[in-house]
Design a protein around this motif. Sequence first.
Motif, PDB file in Angstrom:
ATOM      1  N   ILE A 136       0.837  -1.203   0.000  1.00 42.85           N
ATOM      2  CA  ILE A 136       0.000   0.000   0.000  1.00 42.85           C
ATOM      3  C   ILE A 136       0.873   1.254   0.000  1.00 42.85           C
ATOM      4  O   ILE A 136       0.589   2.219  -0.721  1.00 42.85           O
ATOM      5  CB  ILE A 136      -0.977  -0.009   1.205  1.00 42.85           C
TER       6      ILE A 136
ATOM      7  N   LEU B  50      -3.915  -0.821   9.079  1.00 45.55           N
ATOM      8  CA  LEU B  50      -4.484  -1.717   8.064  1.00 45.55           C
ATOM      9  C   LEU B  50      -4.875  -3.001   8.790  1.00 45.55           C
ATOM     10  O   LEU B  50      -4.044  -3.856   9.072  1.00 45.55           O
ATOM     11  CB  LEU B  50      -3.462  -1.988   6.952  1.00 45.55           C
TER      12      LEU B  50
ATOM     13  N   VAL C 261      -9.053  -4.039   5.945  1.00 44.41           N
ATOM     14  CA  VAL C 261      -8.572  -4.395   4.602  1.00 44.41           C
ATOM     15  C   VAL C 261      -8.839  -5.856   4.258  1.00 44.41           C
ATOM     16  O   VAL C 261      -8.403  -6.335   3.213  1.00 44.41           O
ATOM     17  CB  VAL C 261      -7.059  -4.082   4.461  1.00 44.41           C
TER      18      VAL C 261
ATOM     19  N   LEU D 223     -10.600  -6.057   0.912  1.00 43.19           N
ATOM     20  CA  LEU D 223     -10.226  -5.062  -0.097  1.00 43.19           C
ATOM     21  C   LEU D 223      -8.973  -5.465  -0.868  1.00 43.19           C
ATOM     22  O   LEU D 223      -8.046  -6.034  -0.303  1.00 43.19           O
ATOM     23  CB  LEU D 223      -9.975  -3.696   0.570  1.00 43.19           C
TER      24      LEU D 223
ATOM     25  N   ILE E 192      -7.726  -0.299  -1.442  1.00 43.27           N
ATOM     26  CA  ILE E 192      -7.164   0.312  -0.227  1.00 43.27           C
ATOM     27  C   ILE E 192      -6.489   1.636  -0.561  1.00 43.27           C
ATOM     28  O   ILE E 192      -6.715   2.646   0.108  1.00 43.27           O
ATOM     29  CB  ILE E 192      -6.141  -0.652   0.448  1.00 43.27           C
TER      30      ILE E 192
END
Length: 158
Positions: A16, A94, A145, A148, A153
């Motif tokens: 991410i 997260l 998350v 996702l 994200i």
Amino acid sequence: MAKVLLGFMGAGKSTIARGLNPDYIDMDALIEECLGMSIADFFAEKGEAAFRQVESEVLADLLQRDQVVSTGGGVVVSQRNRDLLKTNSDNIYLKADFETLYQRISTDKDNQRPLFLNNSKEELAAIFQERQAWYEEVASRILDVTELSPDEIIEELR
């Protein structure tokens, strides 16, 4: 102010961070660069207390930068680190359930994590449980998350 990504291993912190900013800082990689050896080797040679001291110094420096930072999953273990993180206004946890994270970790052949290799699933679950409260304690934002994709994200965090 740094944008700090927190979470257990397998949560997607590095993926991410890279998606948010290709010039992100991987805190563990930076620590290894400073130490001149792997974190696992440093841990074995000098112990956890010495590692957490170095980790705190690096974290204090990183929080002064306007950067996206991917932390190590254990950054919240130290009270000093939690206190430092509480001074930062953009800490993103997260969050995912343990089974999802365990599945991701066990199928990730590119990143063999010592904590995963050296502990049973039950021991990892206990570590996860303990850290979860600490992540929540320092997070300014919690993003689940579990369901996702990395793109979803990143979009959510932009």
